[in-house]
Design a protein around this motif. Structure first.
Motif, mmCIF file in Angstrom:
data_model
loop_
_atom_site.group_PDB
_atom_site.id
_atom_site.type_symbol
_atom_site.label_atom_id
_atom_site.label_comp_id
_atom_site.label_asym_id
_atom_site.label_seq_id
_atom_site.Cartn_x
_atom_site.Cartn_y
_atom_site.Cartn_z
ATOM 1 N N LEU A 237 45.281 41.532 32.876
ATOM 2 C CA LEU A 237 44.026 41.150 32.214
ATOM 3 C C LEU A 237 43.568 42.326 31.355
ATOM 4 C CD1 LEU A 237 42.251 39.376 35.202
ATOM 5 C CD2 LEU A 237 43.017 38.275 33.084
ATOM 6 N N PRO A 238 44.362 42.689 30.346
ATOM 7 C CA PRO A 238 44.005 43.851 29.523
ATOM 8 C C PRO A 238 42.625 43.674 28.895
ATOM 9 C CG PRO A 238 45.727 42.523 28.472
ATOM 10 C CD PRO A 238 45.585 42.018 29.862
ATOM 11 N N GLY A 239 41.821 44.715 29.026
ATOM 12 C CA GLY A 239 40.474 44.672 28.472
ATOM 13 C C GLY A 239 39.389 44.543 29.519
ATOM 14 N N VAL A 240 39.723 44.084 30.721
ATOM 15 C CA VAL A 240 38.707 43.954 31.757
ATOM 16 C C VAL A 240 38.534 45.296 32.453
ATOM 17 C CG1 VAL A 240 40.270 43.271 33.638
ATOM 18 C CG2 VAL A 240 37.893 42.499 33.656
ATOM 19 N N SER A 241 37.283 45.656 32.740
ATOM 20 C CA SER A 241 37.023 46.893 33.466
ATOM 21 C C SER A 241 37.226 46.653 34.955
ATOM 22 C CB SER A 241 35.592 47.379 33.206
ATOM 23 O OG SER A 241 34.660 46.498 33.818
ATOM 24 N N THR A 242 37.450 47.723 35.694
ATOM 25 C CA THR A 242 37.635 47.577 37.135
ATOM 26 C C THR A 242 36.381 47.031 37.804
ATOM 27 O OG1 THR A 242 37.040 49.913 37.420
ATOM 28 C CG2 THR A 242 39.385 49.390 37.262
ATOM 29 N N ASP A 243 35.216 47.466 37.353
ATOM 30 C CA ASP A 243 33.963 46.983 37.931
ATOM 31 C C ASP A 243 33.773 45.500 37.658
ATOM 32 O OD1 ASP A 243 33.395 49.482 38.883
ATOM 33 O OD2 ASP A 243 31.942 49.985 37.314
ATOM 34 N N MET A 244 34.077 45.082 36.426
ATOM 35 C CA MET A 244 33.919 43.670 36.075
ATOM 36 C C MET A 244 34.863 42.791 36.884
ATOM 37 S SD MET A 244 32.453 41.313 34.315
ATOM 38 C CE MET A 244 31.598 42.122 32.956
ATOM 39 N N LEU A 245 36.119 43.233 37.013
ATOM 40 C CA LEU A 245 37.086 42.441 37.775
ATOM 41 C C LEU A 245 36.664 42.315 39.230
ATOM 42 C CD1 LEU A 245 39.728 40.920 38.002
ATOM 43 C CD2 LEU A 245 40.914 43.111 38.230
ATOM 44 N N ALA A 246 36.230 43.420 39.819
ATOM 45 C CA ALA A 246 35.780 43.384 41.209
ATOM 46 C C ALA A 246 34.590 42.447 41.376
ATOM 47 C CB ALA A 246 35.426 44.788 41.686
ATOM 48 N N SER A 247 33.664 42.495 40.423
ATOM 49 C CA SER A 247 32.479 41.648 40.485
ATOM 50 C C SER A 247 32.840 40.172 40.374
ATOM 51 C CB SER A 247 31.507 42.038 39.367
ATOM 52 O OG SER A 247 30.391 41.165 39.333
ATOM 53 N N ARG A 248 33.728 39.866 39.442
ATOM 54 C CA ARG A 248 34.118 38.470 39.260
ATOM 55 C C ARG A 248 34.843 37.939 40.498
ATOM 56 N NH1 ARG A 248 30.757 38.523 36.256
ATOM 57 N NH2 ARG A 248 30.779 38.315 33.990
ATOM 58 N N LYS B 85 34.453 38.860 43.574
ATOM 59 C CA LYS B 85 33.457 38.629 44.619
ATOM 60 C C LYS B 85 32.711 37.318 44.366
ATOM 61 C CE LYS B 85 32.607 43.460 45.894
ATOM 62 N NZ LYS B 85 31.622 44.570 45.881
ATOM 63 N N ASP B 86 32.335 37.086 43.097
ATOM 64 C CA ASP B 86 31.656 35.836 42.758
ATOM 65 C C ASP B 86 32.549 34.633 43.068
ATOM 66 O OD1 ASP B 86 29.418 37.184 41.826
ATOM 67 O OD2 ASP B 86 30.037 37.104 39.718
ATOM 68 N N MET B 87 33.829 34.751 42.735
ATOM 69 C CA MET B 87 34.749 33.629 42.941
ATOM 70 C C MET B 87 35.009 33.369 44.425
ATOM 71 S SD MET B 87 37.327 34.501 39.782
ATOM 72 C CE MET B 87 38.411 33.069 39.948
ATOM 73 N N GLU B 88 35.012 34.448 45.229
ATOM 74 C CA GLU B 88 35.112 34.263 46.679
ATOM 75 C C GLU B 88 33.886 33.528 47.197
ATOM 76 O OE1 GLU B 88 36.923 37.274 49.450
ATOM 77 O OE2 GLU B 88 36.470 38.598 47.739
ATOM 78 N N LEU C 276 36.333 29.676 45.212
ATOM 79 C CA LEU C 276 37.451 29.499 44.294
ATOM 80 C C LEU C 276 38.663 30.325 44.702
ATOM 81 C CD1 LEU C 276 35.539 29.642 40.886
ATOM 82 C CD2 LEU C 276 36.202 27.616 42.198
ATOM 83 N N VAL C 277 38.433 31.487 45.309
ATOM 84 C CA VAL C 277 39.526 32.342 45.745
ATOM 85 C C VAL C 277 39.281 32.831 47.164
ATOM 86 C CG1 VAL C 277 39.928 33.147 43.379
ATOM 87 C CG2 VAL C 277 38.576 34.545 44.944
ATOM 88 N N THR C 278 40.357 33.225 47.806
ATOM 89 C CA THR C 278 40.275 33.884 49.101
ATOM 90 C C THR C 278 41.036 35.197 49.011
ATOM 91 O OG1 THR C 278 42.251 32.751 49.927
ATOM 92 C CG2 THR C 278 40.116 31.730 50.377
ATOM 93 N N ARG C 279 40.715 36.088 49.924
ATOM 94 C CA ARG C 279 41.401 37.377 49.981
ATOM 95 C C ARG C 279 42.009 37.525 51.366
ATOM 96 N NH1 ARG C 279 39.211 43.548 49.992
ATOM 97 N NH2 ARG C 279 37.960 42.686 51.684
ATOM 98 N N ARG C 280 43.266 37.950 51.426
ATOM 99 C CA ARG C 280 43.907 38.148 52.728
ATOM 100 C C ARG C 280 44.781 39.397 52.678
ATOM 101 N NH1 ARG C 280 49.301 36.456 52.755
ATOM 102 N NH2 ARG C 280 49.901 35.222 50.927
ATOM 103 N N ARG C 281 45.027 39.949 53.853
ATOM 104 C CA ARG C 281 45.852 41.154 53.949
ATOM 105 C C ARG C 281 47.295 40.753 54.233
ATOM 106 N NH1 ARG C 281 45.035 46.610 55.019
ATOM 107 N NH2 ARG C 281 42.817 46.338 55.472
#
Length: 216
Positions: free
Chosen positions: A45-56, A58-61, A65-70
């Protein structure tokens, strides 16, 4: 911080409350290809900042819309993946790709490109072309890389890299792929014109290479 809402009792407004922010649908595009680590998402996703990606993310979780797993050891890193509700956005992205494809007529010098970005608009084109054949998985090789699409009617999708056992392999230039994705050129015509090389893995010699030519 509460997420902003249009506060309209409307299905379109509700959908935009969840996916209308910048980068959200492009994250969905990436995750349609399977589970991805944060670093993989950031790289594609060239152009996205790390803060923006992390924020999005979290919103999607939060919006389901998304899940996170280890991952299990030795990887033990976290990956993100779409929920069924997130995967249900594929038709919406396909429609957006069809609408936006004419704008790809000329590639700008500043435009980044990844081979798998063509997967979403190609799924429907390939499904139509191979509808009468027993073809489920198609490898596609461009100069920028390789990806494969799964034409399963119930769960179509794509993934980066070659498939383990594809039914068909297609090699073409990015220009040809763009023309097919845009609908300006059918796959059948591209093959007939020698712009696509088609290989059937495992076929007998002389039959495996349907069309051997220089992809342009």
């Amino acid at each position: 911080m509460p997420r902003r809402s249009y506060d309209q009792y409307c299905a379109v407004a509700r959908a935009l409350d969840a996916v209308g922010d910048r980068w959200t649908l492009l994250i969905v595009r990436e995750l349609l290809g399977g589970s991805r680590r944060y670093t993989d998402l950031h790289a594609d996703l060239p152009g996205v900042s790390t803060d923006m990606l992390a924020s999005r993310l979290k919103d999607m979780e939060r919006d389901g819309l998304v899940t996170r797993r280890r991952l299990a050891p030795p990887g033990a890193s976290f990956v993100y993946e779409l929920t069924p509700r997130g995967r249900a956005l594929l038709p919406a992205l396909t429609a957006l790709a069809d609408w936006g494809a004419p704008a790809l007529a000329e590639r700008r010098a500043t435009d980044a490109v990844r081979a798998h970005w063509f997967a979403v608009p190609l799924i429907a084109r390939l499904a139509g072309h191979f509808a009468a054949e027993d073809v489920g998985v198609v490898d596609i090789a461009l100069d920028e890389g390789e990806f494969h699409v799964d034409l399963d009617v119930e769960a179509p999708g794509y993934a980066e890299g070659p498939a383990e056992n594809p039914d068909v392999r297609l090699r073409m230039s990015t220009v040809t792929c763009t023309d097919i994705a845009d609908g300006r050129l059918s796959l059948a015509q591209a093959i007939a014109d020698g712009r696509v090389a088609v290989t059937v893995p495992g076929a007998a010699d002389g039959e495996g290479q349907r069309k051997q030519t220089t992809a342009v």
